[in-house]
Design an enzyme around this catalytic site. Structure first.
Site, PDB file in Angstrom:
ATOM      1  N   HIS A 198      50.613 134.045  12.634  1.00 23.32           N
ATOM      2  CA  HIS A 198      51.665 133.455  10.976  1.00 23.32           C
ATOM      3  C   HIS A 198      49.686 132.960   9.756  1.00 23.32           C
ATOM      4  O   HIS A 198      48.805 133.848   9.808  1.00 23.32           O
ATOM      5  CB  HIS A 198      51.541 131.569  11.047  1.00 23.32           C
ATOM      6  CG  HIS A 198      52.672 131.391   9.521  1.00 23.32           C
ATOM      7  ND1 HIS A 198      52.423 132.167   8.995  1.00 23.32           N
ATOM      8  CD2 HIS A 198      53.206 130.206   9.768  1.00 23.32           C
ATOM      9  CE1 HIS A 198      53.353 130.844   7.792  1.00 23.32           C
ATOM     10  NE2 HIS A 198      53.525 129.988   8.285  1.00 23.32           N
ATOM     11  N   HIS A 228      54.515 142.903   8.774  1.00 25.38           N
ATOM     12  CA  HIS A 228      55.383 141.606   8.631  1.00 25.38           C
ATOM     13  C   HIS A 228      57.512 141.003   9.069  1.00 25.38           C
ATOM     14  O   HIS A 228      58.222 142.064   8.773  1.00 25.38           O
ATOM     15  CB  HIS A 228      54.942 141.588   7.217  1.00 25.38           C
ATOM     16  CG  HIS A 228      55.349 139.656   6.436  1.00 25.38           C
ATOM     17  ND1 HIS A 228      56.404 139.548   5.934  1.00 25.38           N
ATOM     18  CD2 HIS A 228      54.531 139.308   6.072  1.00 25.38           C
ATOM     19  CE1 HIS A 228      56.763 138.760   5.705  1.00 25.38           C
ATOM     20  NE2 HIS A 228      55.283 137.853   5.800  1.00 25.38           N
ATOM     21  N   ASP A 240      46.638 138.758   4.188  1.00 27.69           N
ATOM     22  CA  ASP A 240      45.967 138.517   5.468  1.00 27.69           C
ATOM     23  C   ASP A 240      44.787 139.211   4.992  1.00 27.69           C
ATOM     24  O   ASP A 240      43.782 139.090   5.788  1.00 27.69           O
ATOM     25  CB  ASP A 240      46.112 137.836   6.886  1.00 27.69           C
ATOM     26  CG  ASP A 240      47.241 136.601   6.406  1.00 27.69           C
ATOM     27  OD1 ASP A 240      46.888 135.697   5.475  1.00 27.69           O
ATOM     28  OD2 ASP A 240      48.255 135.976   6.973  1.00 27.69           O
TER      29      ASP A 240
HETATM   30  N1  CMC Z   1      50.020 145.542  15.210  1.00 27.15           N
HETATM   31  C1  CMC Z   1      49.948 146.549  15.955  1.00 27.15           C
HETATM   32  N2  CMC Z   1      51.771 146.585  16.498  1.00 27.15           N
HETATM   33  C2  CMC Z   1      52.717 145.766  15.724  1.00 27.15           C
HETATM   34  C3  CMC Z   1      51.979 144.779  14.764  1.00 27.15           C
HETATM   35  C4  CMC Z   1      50.467 144.550  14.431  1.00 27.15           C
HETATM   36  N3  CMC Z   1      49.872 144.121  13.941  1.00 27.15           N
HETATM   37  N4  CMC Z   1      53.513 143.969  14.165  1.00 27.15           N
HETATM   38  C5  CMC Z   1      53.814 144.652  14.396  1.00 27.15           C
HETATM   39  N5  CMC Z   1      53.837 145.691  15.318  1.00 27.15           N
HETATM   40  C6  CMC Z   1      54.868 145.836  16.184  1.00 27.15           C
HETATM   41  C7  CMC Z   1      55.753 145.521  17.632  1.00 27.15           C
HETATM   42  O1  CMC Z   1      54.586 145.801  18.671  1.00 27.15           O
HETATM   43  C8  CMC Z   1      56.917 146.269  17.804  1.00 27.15           C
HETATM   44  O2  CMC Z   1      56.857 147.209  18.363  1.00 27.15           O
HETATM   45  P1  CMC Z   1      57.964 147.993  19.042  1.00 27.15           P
HETATM   46  O3  CMC Z   1      58.674 148.188  18.312  1.00 27.15           O
HETATM   47  O4  CMC Z   1      57.012 149.027  19.819  1.00 27.15           O
HETATM   48  O5  CMC Z   1      58.260 146.792  20.268  1.00 27.15           O
HETATM   49  C9  CMC Z   1      57.523 146.336  16.148  1.00 27.15           C
HETATM   50  O6  CMC Z   1      55.758 146.362  15.752  1.00 27.15           O
HETATM   51  C10 CMC Z   1      58.203 145.362  15.239  1.00 27.15           C
HETATM   52  O7  CMC Z   1      57.343 144.035  15.818  1.00 27.15           O
HETATM   53  P2  CMC Z   1      57.487 143.203  15.884  1.00 27.15           P
HETATM   54  O8  CMC Z   1      56.973 141.592  16.373  1.00 27.15           O
HETATM   55  O9  CMC Z   1      58.876 142.291  16.497  1.00 27.15           O
HETATM   56  O10 CMC Z   1      57.788 142.128  14.330  1.00 27.15           O
HETATM   57  P3  CMC Z   1      58.009 140.342  14.152  1.00 27.15           P
HETATM   58  O11 CMC Z   1      58.616 140.879  12.410  1.00 27.15           O
HETATM   59  O12 CMC Z   1      58.726 139.877  15.460  1.00 27.15           O
HETATM   60  O13 CMC Z   1      56.853 140.032  13.757  1.00 27.15           O
HETATM   61  C11 CMC Z   1      53.916 139.654  12.718  1.00 27.15           C
HETATM   62  C12 CMC Z   1      55.593 139.806  12.639  1.00 27.15           C
HETATM   63  C13 CMC Z   1      53.821 138.822  11.825  1.00 27.15           C
HETATM   64  C14 CMC Z   1      53.991 138.607  13.238  1.00 27.15           C
HETATM   65  C15 CMC Z   1      53.385 140.740  13.351  1.00 27.15           C
HETATM   66  O14 CMC Z   1      53.919 141.991  12.988  1.00 27.15           O
HETATM   67  C16 CMC Z   1      52.123 140.166  13.965  1.00 27.15           C
HETATM   68  O15 CMC Z   1      51.956 140.103  14.899  1.00 27.15           O
HETATM   69  N6  CMC Z   1      51.782 141.066  13.133  1.00 27.15           N
HETATM   70  C17 CMC Z   1      49.853 140.259  12.741  1.00 27.15           C
HETATM   71  C18 CMC Z   1      49.994 139.253  13.009  1.00 27.15           C
HETATM   72  C19 CMC Z   1      49.570 138.784  11.078  1.00 27.15           C
HETATM   73  O16 CMC Z   1      48.679 139.993  10.194  1.00 27.15           O
HETATM   74  N7  CMC Z   1      50.375 137.965  10.362  1.00 27.15           N
HETATM   75  C20 CMC Z   1      50.288 137.462   9.260  1.00 27.15           C
HETATM   76  C21 CMC Z   1      51.790 137.557   8.767  1.00 27.15           C
HETATM   77  S1  CMC Z   1      51.902 137.547   6.911  1.00 27.15           S
HETATM   78  C22 CMC Z   1      51.421 135.959   6.825  1.00 27.15           C
HETATM   79  C23 CMC Z   1      52.159 134.866   6.766  1.00 27.15           C
HETATM   80  O17 CMC Z   1      53.357 135.105   6.589  1.00 27.15           O
HETATM   81  O18 CMC Z   1      51.698 133.743   7.568  1.00 27.15           O
END
Ligand code: CMC
Length: 432
Positions: free
Chosen positions: A266, A308, A365
């Site tokens: 987050h 995201h 971010d």
């Molecule tokens: N790097 C590599 N792979 C990723 C990433 C990433 N940053 N984000 C998502 N994926 C992949 C994930 O492994 C999954 O792949 P597969 O379908 O093969 O299993 C797919 O993309 C979907 O990911 P998810 O985990 O189901 O997506 P989510 O909606 O649960 O998570 C997130 C969203 C923001 C937590 C995630 O994208 C992440 O961890 N990003 C990095 C951390 C980050 O930048 N967070 C700040 C978010 S914006 C500010 C805020 O709102 O706080």
């Protein structure tokens, strides 16, 4: 409530589910009576598909990349407003008139100090304590230092005054925690400076080296805070609502929201991005190595600042922040090699099928840390900056939750139990 109904068939029996339609055409199945009528609950871990409230604060369309506060596009607000105007908008639903803004500013100045006894707290945190844990602790203790601010009938003039006080005091607390952390004398807020200029001055002014507030820094900070000010039902905001739904006051709810924001998935991502960029830089700009790690399904590593839950296109906040980033570095004549690393990483990711097919674009971010760094704000304060920005959103959402009979119902998800159902108890002497 729409006149339409959806039909759900369970074990051959058809149930009508009411449909709720939002003002922008979003549709939701109302399942509130599902358990009572059918004995079934819905299962949605991570709340990927669950609406927890009806809200009039922020509109977000993740497919089209739209973000609006109270109907205003964030690009217009970031271009034309200062942060505290947007805070007022989020809270009251309307942009302030000149007189209202003047009153809001006056309240901020009047309540900018924190109780001197609170300052002693800083001395008792271990060195290198996280500014996020300090901030959430300080906010929680405000409940005791300023109990009147947590009353339903605030004698100090209602929620806009409370918000002004809280925004102002949290800004002072954040700057003081930085000064304490580096061992410098505290710089007190000045009545002649604006919200953002005051913060920068409290952070960087020193008796032996007076600080000049650069207009470009103030503009950039206003934009950054505006772009972070609300983001509907994200993890920290939902935490604020959930904690608040138990009936506790504003301060404990905000304190809990600060903790939720801290996580690297987050708000903590802005600090994680800088650490990642530094690591790539020090590793001889070995982009391929880090991209491969992020793509490896057996490696939990992720590229911070990408992806995201809701945006499946470029995060509109990231687009604006990227523009601010280039402008700030140019105007302040800062040459940061991490900007080049960030741009190259973005370029490579945008041409990589793994990221493209999963709609993983830079989020809010990704570029914000490079701006904070150019302004002199250290990495461990980045998430505190996010918290300063998100504060009006949290307060507005907490207020909205409390004023709606339906969404102020205590938050209490269900579960599907998968453990042992029942077994006979054995006394300790019989257990071997
Ligand atoms: N790097 C590599 N792979 C990723 C990433 C990433 N940053 N984000 C998502 N994926 C992949 C994930 O492994 C999954 O792949 P597969 O379908 O093969 O299993 C797919 O993309 C979907 O990911 P998810 O985990 O189901 O997506 P989510 O909606 O649960 O998570 C997130 C969203 C923001 C937590 C995630 O994208 C992440 O961890 N990003 C990095 C951390 C980050 O930048 N967070 C700040 C978010 S914006 C500010 C805020 O709102 O706080």
């Amino acid at each position: 409530m729409s006149q339409q109904k959806a039909q759900l068939t369970i074990e051959g029996k058809v149930y009508d589910l009411p449909i709720i339609e939002g003002t922008a055409g979003e549709k939701a199945l109302d399942i509130r009576s599902l358990m009572r009528d059918t004995g079934y609950i819905t299962f949605d871990s991570g709340y990927m598909n669950t609406g927890s409230c009806e809200s009039c604060i922020t509109y977000l369309d993740g497919d089209k990349g739209i973000l609006r506060y109270r109907g205003y596009d964030i690009a217009d607000l970031a271009e034309n407003c200062v942060f505290i105007e947007v805070a007022y908008l989020l809270l009251t639903g309307e942009l302030p008139t000149k007189a209202e803004l003047d009153q809001f500013k006056y309240d901020m100045t009047r309540y900018a100090l924190i109780h001197e006894d609170m300052i002693h707290f800083f001395d008792h945190f271990p060195p290198n304590s996280s500014p996020m844990s300090i901030l959430s602790t300080m906010v929680a203790t405000m409940h005791d230092f300023y109990p009147e601010m947590d009353l339903e009938e605030d004698p100090y003039g209602g929620l806009t005054t409370t918000t002004a006080r809280l925004l102002s005091k949290i800004r002072t607390t954040a700057a003081f925690s930085y000064k304490k952390n580096i061992g410098h004398p505290l710089v007190y807020p000045r009545p002649d400076l604006s919200y953002c200029a005051n913060f920068l001055n409290m952070m960087f002014d020193r008796p032996n080296m007076p600080y000049t507030v650069e207009p470009v820094a103030v503009i950039a900070l206003n934009k950054l805070l505006i772009l972070h000010a609300d983001h509907e039902q994200n993890c920290s905001t939902s935490t604020v609502r959930l904690v608040g739904s138990a009936g506790v006051g504003l301060y404990p709810s905000i304190s809990a929201g600060i903790h939720a924001l801290w996580g690297p998935a987050h708000g903590g991502a802005n600090a994680a991005v800088m650490l990642m960029l530094e690591r790539i830089y020090r590793d001889g700009k070995n982009y391929d190595k880090y991209i491969a790690m992020a793509k490896d399904p057996n490696n939990p590593y992720r590229l911070s600042g990408f992806g995201h839950r809701v945006y499946k296109t470029y995060d509109p906040r990231a687009k604006l922040i990227k523009e601010v980033c280039t402008a700030v570095l140019e105007t302040l004549n800062v040459k940061d090699p991490l900007l080049e690393v960030a741009q190259e990483l973005e370029y490579r990711v945008s041409n990589d099928d793994y990221f493209v097919s999963r709609n993983l674009y830079p989020n809010v971010d990704f570029y914000s840390g490079i701006i904070y760094r150019a302004l002199g704000i250290p990495t461990n304060m980045f998430t505190v900056m996010f918290a300063l920005g998100r504060l009006p959103g949290w307060i507005a959402q907490w207020q909205e939750m409390n004023s709606s009979k339906d969404s102020s119902r205590i938050g209490r998800p269900r579960q599907v139990y998968q453990g042992v159902v029942s077994r006979p108890f054995s006394k300790i002497e019989d257990r071997g």
